[in-house]
Design a protein around this motif. Structure first.
Motif, mmCIF file in Angstrom:
data_model
loop_
_atom_site.group_PDB
_atom_site.id
_atom_site.type_symbol
_atom_site.label_atom_id
_atom_site.label_comp_id
_atom_site.label_asym_id
_atom_site.label_seq_id
_atom_site.Cartn_x
_atom_site.Cartn_y
_atom_site.Cartn_z
ATOM 1 N N ILE A 284 10.511 -28.974 44.042
ATOM 2 C CA ILE A 284 10.834 -28.760 45.445
ATOM 3 C C ILE A 284 10.533 -27.298 45.796
ATOM 4 O O ILE A 284 10.902 -26.388 45.052
ATOM 5 C CB ILE A 284 12.314 -29.085 45.743
ATOM 6 C CG1 ILE A 284 12.607 -30.559 45.463
ATOM 7 C CG2 ILE A 284 12.679 -28.732 47.184
ATOM 8 C CD1 ILE A 284 11.889 -31.545 46.373
ATOM 9 N N TYR A 285 9.857 -27.098 46.917
ATOM 10 C CA TYR A 285 9.545 -25.722 47.351
ATOM 11 C C TYR A 285 9.411 -25.682 48.869
ATOM 12 O O TYR A 285 9.298 -26.723 49.525
ATOM 13 C CB TYR A 285 8.257 -25.237 46.685
ATOM 14 C CG TYR A 285 6.987 -25.924 47.155
ATOM 15 C CD1 TYR A 285 6.130 -25.313 48.066
ATOM 16 C CD2 TYR A 285 6.635 -27.195 46.675
ATOM 17 C CE1 TYR A 285 4.961 -25.931 48.489
ATOM 18 C CE2 TYR A 285 5.471 -27.814 47.081
ATOM 19 C CZ TYR A 285 4.630 -27.179 47.999
ATOM 20 O OH TYR A 285 3.481 -27.802 48.421
ATOM 21 N N GLU A 286 9.455 -24.462 49.399
ATOM 22 C CA GLU A 286 9.245 -24.255 50.830
ATOM 23 C C GLU A 286 7.776 -23.906 51.040
ATOM 24 O O GLU A 286 7.225 -23.012 50.373
ATOM 25 C CB GLU A 286 10.130 -23.116 51.356
ATOM 26 C CG GLU A 286 11.622 -23.343 51.165
ATOM 27 C CD GLU A 286 12.123 -24.567 51.903
ATOM 28 O OE1 GLU A 286 11.704 -24.767 53.067
ATOM 29 O OE2 GLU A 286 12.921 -25.330 51.316
ATOM 30 N N GLY A 287 7.134 -24.603 51.969
ATOM 31 C CA GLY A 287 5.718 -24.347 52.172
ATOM 32 C C GLY A 287 5.204 -24.948 53.458
ATOM 33 O O GLY A 287 5.950 -25.597 54.213
ATOM 34 N N PHE A 308 8.002 -31.707 48.478
ATOM 35 C CA PHE A 308 8.072 -32.273 47.131
ATOM 36 C C PHE A 308 6.680 -32.192 46.512
ATOM 37 O O PHE A 308 5.695 -32.640 47.110
ATOM 38 C CB PHE A 308 8.566 -33.725 47.219
ATOM 39 C CG PHE A 308 8.290 -34.580 46.007
ATOM 40 C CD1 PHE A 308 8.545 -34.119 44.715
ATOM 41 C CD2 PHE A 308 7.792 -35.875 46.160
ATOM 42 C CE1 PHE A 308 8.287 -34.915 43.606
ATOM 43 C CE2 PHE A 308 7.536 -36.682 45.058
ATOM 44 C CZ PHE A 308 7.780 -36.197 43.783
ATOM 45 N N LYS A 309 6.583 -31.620 45.306
ATOM 46 C CA LYS A 309 5.302 -31.494 44.620
ATOM 47 C C LYS A 309 4.850 -32.841 44.061
ATOM 48 O O LYS A 309 4.721 -33.037 42.853
ATOM 49 C CB LYS A 309 5.408 -30.474 43.477
ATOM 50 C CG LYS A 309 5.590 -29.029 43.911
ATOM 51 C CD LYS A 309 5.621 -28.126 42.690
ATOM 52 C CE LYS A 309 5.878 -26.677 43.061
ATOM 53 N NZ LYS A 309 5.971 -25.813 41.861
ATOM 54 N N ASP A 318 1.139 -32.931 48.649
ATOM 55 C CA ASP A 318 2.587 -32.808 48.570
ATOM 56 C C ASP A 318 3.211 -33.363 49.846
ATOM 57 O O ASP A 318 2.576 -33.391 50.908
ATOM 58 C CB ASP A 318 2.983 -31.348 48.372
ATOM 59 C CG ASP A 318 2.595 -30.828 46.992
ATOM 60 O OD1 ASP A 318 2.337 -31.672 46.109
ATOM 61 O OD2 ASP A 318 2.545 -29.603 46.815
ATOM 62 N N ARG A 319 4.477 -33.790 49.751
ATOM 63 C CA ARG A 319 5.112 -34.508 50.863
ATOM 64 C C ARG A 319 6.378 -33.796 51.337
ATOM 65 O O ARG A 319 7.194 -33.359 50.517
ATOM 66 C CB ARG A 319 5.475 -35.926 50.425
ATOM 67 C CG ARG A 319 4.309 -36.741 49.884
ATOM 68 C CD ARG A 319 3.295 -37.087 50.954
ATOM 69 N NE ARG A 319 2.181 -37.857 50.388
ATOM 70 C CZ ARG A 319 1.198 -38.386 51.109
ATOM 71 N NH1 ARG A 319 1.179 -38.219 52.422
ATOM 72 N NH2 ARG A 319 0.218 -39.049 50.518
ATOM 73 N N PRO A 320 6.570 -33.713 52.665
ATOM 74 C CA PRO A 320 7.795 -33.086 53.169
ATOM 75 C C PRO A 320 9.004 -33.995 52.971
ATOM 76 O O PRO A 320 8.918 -35.210 53.155
ATOM 77 C CB PRO A 320 7.504 -32.885 54.657
ATOM 78 C CG PRO A 320 6.448 -33.895 54.988
ATOM 79 C CD PRO A 320 5.640 -34.080 53.738
ATOM 80 N N VAL A 321 10.127 -33.391 52.577
ATOM 81 C CA VAL A 321 11.381 -34.137 52.461
ATOM 82 C C VAL A 321 12.406 -33.639 53.479
ATOM 83 O O VAL A 321 13.404 -34.308 53.741
ATOM 84 C CB VAL A 321 11.972 -34.040 51.038
ATOM 85 C CG1 VAL A 321 11.072 -34.748 50.042
ATOM 86 C CG2 VAL A 321 12.204 -32.596 50.620
ATOM 87 N N MET A 364 5.598 -42.779 46.837
ATOM 88 C CA MET A 364 6.787 -43.432 46.275
ATOM 89 C C MET A 364 6.675 -43.536 44.763
ATOM 90 O O MET A 364 7.654 -43.322 44.042
ATOM 91 C CB MET A 364 6.936 -44.829 46.899
ATOM 92 C CG MET A 364 8.343 -45.372 46.925
ATOM 93 S SD MET A 364 9.428 -44.430 48.020
ATOM 94 C CE MET A 364 10.347 -43.437 46.851
ATOM 95 N N LYS A 365 5.481 -43.835 44.278
ATOM 96 C CA LYS A 365 5.277 -43.878 42.828
ATOM 97 C C LYS A 365 5.498 -42.494 42.215
ATOM 98 O O LYS A 365 6.063 -42.366 41.123
ATOM 99 C CB LYS A 365 3.866 -44.375 42.505
ATOM 100 C CG LYS A 365 3.675 -45.874 42.703
ATOM 101 C CD LYS A 365 2.336 -46.310 42.138
ATOM 102 C CE LYS A 365 2.221 -47.824 42.130
ATOM 103 N NZ LYS A 365 0.991 -48.300 41.480
ATOM 104 N N ALA A 366 5.052 -41.462 42.921
ATOM 105 C CA ALA A 366 5.239 -40.093 42.428
ATOM 106 C C ALA A 366 6.716 -39.755 42.331
ATOM 107 O O ALA A 366 7.163 -39.140 41.352
ATOM 108 C CB ALA A 366 4.524 -39.109 43.355
#
Length: 581
Positions: A284-287, A308-309, A318-321, A364-366
């Motif tokens: 998890i990171y800010e980007g 989320f990486k 990467d996907r925003p959470v 989702m698999k990731a």
């Protein structure tokens, strides 16, 4: 009894003996050696690729391996002929007693014939339907429901411990829209004229819900601001819609083991816990994400978000959470839900999504890969669209739903059995045409009728036999002198029966229940072909006048077909027909 597995063991034993004799090198891996039906039945009963797959690692010509292997297998009493074909394929013809033994095994096993322990009682969660609780299920949900339910039954048949689950999407803004739509029906129930603005649900199915709300609260919500009634009506409407959905599923023969509410994830710390788990893994990171590929939307602007990486676990980006305003994205509760599945100890997860969720698969698999450290596989099956036809024309929309054809529209037209079977006559990711006239047609071109007619035909044969004084219960038939089944047409039926245990394992391994429907159609075809041959050759008729022993052997073959058809239809959730009307 899996005859293909038994012969494969014989092939492996022969290969091992060849190694001991120095005719094959040591250290070969036999895992890719297969025994399967030949592409052309004229070539034999079974074929093995052993010589082809072992040629390169053994540094030998495949035909040289095949010729030695053929000689070895010819020593086995079960193998009548072992014949090398082409560059090194090996075709086998088996002794008739093996096929006759399949008939007995089917009768002895009954509905358990072909069951497997392949799954080793591993826990698998199959999530399917999971429609928004905003109205009745539509035809797209019908296909997902049938596919998911049949897949769950198939996995149970091959030895998995299966949980059927429905994820209630009751945490998003669409449920607020439902509440506002029900409120309008509530006002209507009080005699007020209402108009449904764009974005609300105008279907007639909410009329009764509006009346029920009136009965519960009377005039309490009339002329009240939204903040007074929204949460209460939201809960009331969701419960009403889930009751409707459960009734729709029951009409289709689908019963869930668990309903899981998305709303239960909010305010309970579960979303936070799932994201924290990913954060602990350094994921998890800010980007700021790159703009979407292709034409950039006019309103797009770079915003810092919590990401989320997912690319570290096979995703494209990467996907925003969490959004820039601090609110969770739609993806975040889905991560938390699947984290809960992992935490519940499932060994394997399967999600059944509609075709419009294709872009959700990799992320989702990731997430599941990251949360389970790669230990829990997630298989996502997409169900393609269903096109409905009647009298050759596209089926009209449902007035009750307002904008779509409902599950009930389909089931009321043709019944649950036909609906379920037809929905499985194509692979899940292939489009499906559903013609209301053709699925009720009594012809070979209609697979539902063709398979059901085969089962009903066997039931009729048994009734006629018993009327003639011939005992035809399963125990008596299993003890009959099955060596009388020696005609090529009878052996062909037994060969198809022998494929059943192998077929269900393949279908279970690939999560493809449509294979069951295809197989049943082929098995029915063999039974019908044998029946019609009896019109020309009386020695092939199931009931031989004045010869109870021969009759019982022939009826045993027919009854074995019915046993397998019944088991296969049971996996598909279809009731076998006892007679055709």
């Amino acid at each position: 009894m899996n005859l293909f597995s038994e012969i494969r063991v014989a092939v492996i034993d022969a290969l091992t003996a060849m190694q001991a004799e120095g005719k094959l090198p040591e250290g070969l891996d036999f895992k890719n050696v297969a025994v399967e039906p030949p592409r052309d039945a004229l070539h034999g009963d079974m074929a093995t690729n052993a010589a082809m797959v072992l040629a390169k690692p053994s540094k030998m010509k495949p035909r040289d391996i095949a010729e030695v292997l053929a000689a070895k297998l010819a020593e086995d009493a079960r193998v009548e002929v072992a014949e090398v074909a082409g560059p090194g394929f090996l075709n086998l013809r088996l002794a008739p007693v093996l096929w006759q033994g399949v008939v007995k095994a089917a009768l002895d096993g009954g509905q358990n014939f072909g069951r497997s322990t392949m799954g080793e009682s591993k826990k698998v969660n199959v999530e399917y339907v999971s429609a928004n609780p905003t109205g009745p299920l539509h035809v797209g949900h019908t296909r997902g429901a049938v596919f998911g339910d049949a897949l769950a039954s198939l996995l149970d048949f091959v030895g998995f411990d299966v949980t059927r689950e429905y994820y209630i999407n009751d945490g998003g803004g669409q449920v607020d829209v439902l509440a506002r739509s029900v409120y309008l029906r509530y006002l209507e129930a009080h005699g007020q004229e209402v108009a449904f603005p764009d974005g609300t649900y105008p279907g007639d199915y909410l009329i009764e819900t509006g009346k029920a709300l009136k009965e519960k609260v009377g005039t309490a919500y009339i002329d009240q601001p939204e903040d007074v009634w929204l949460q209460d009506v939201r809960l009331f409407a969701t419960d009403a819609m889930m009751e409707l959905i459960r009734a729709d599923l029951k009409a289709l023969g689908v019963v869930m083991d668990k309903f899981y509410s998305e709303k239960s994830l909010y305010g309970t710390g579960r979303i936070e816990a799932a994201i924290a788990e990913l954060d602990n893994k350094g994921l998890i990171y800010e980007g700021v994400l790159e703009p979407p590929k292709g034409k950039k939307p006019e309103d797009w602007e770079p915003r810092e978000q919590t990401l989320f990486k997912s690319t570290e676990h096979g995703d494209d980006v990467d996907r925003p959470v969490k959004k820039s305003d601090g609110a969770w994205t739609y993806f975040a509760p889905d991560i938390a839900y699947h984290y809960d599945k992992v935490d519940r100890g499932f060994d394997m997860l399967i999600d059944v999504f509609g075709a419009d969720h294709g872009g959700y698969v990799k992320r989702m698999k990731a997430a599941v890969s990251a949360l389970s450290d790669g230990k829990v596989p997630l298989d996502i099956k997409l169900t393609q669209l269903v096109k409905l036809f009647k009298n050759g024309e596209p089926f009209k929309m449902s007035k009750r739903a307002g904008t779509f054809v409902t599950l009930r529209d389909v089931v009321d037209q043709v019944g649950p059995d036909v609906t379920r079977f037809v929905m499985l006559t194509r692979k899940n990711d292939a489009p499906l045409d559903f013609d209301f006239d053709k699925v009720l047609e009594q012809s070979k071109d209609n697979p539902v009728f063709y398979v059901q007619y085969a089962h009903a035909r066997v039931c009729s044969v048994i009734r006629n036999a018993e009327s003639a004084g011939i005992t035809a219960d399963d125990a008596t038939l299993a003890a009959a002198d099955l060596s009388k089944l020696d005609h090529a047409a009878e052996i062909a039926v037994a060969r198809k029966l022998a494929e059943w245990p192998r077929l269900v394992e393949i279908a279970g391994r690939t999560n493809e229940p449509h294979r069951i429907a295809f197989y049943l159609y082929e098995l029915a075809g063999e039974l019908h072909a044998l029946y019609y041959k009896g019109n020309e050759d009386t020695s092939l008729r199931f009931v031989q006048e004045g010869d109870a022993d021969t009759s019982q052997a022939k009826i045993a073959l027919a009854r074995a077909v019915a046993v397998v058809i019944s088991a296969g239809l049971g996996i598909l959730g279809v009731t076998p027909a006892q007679e055709m009307r």
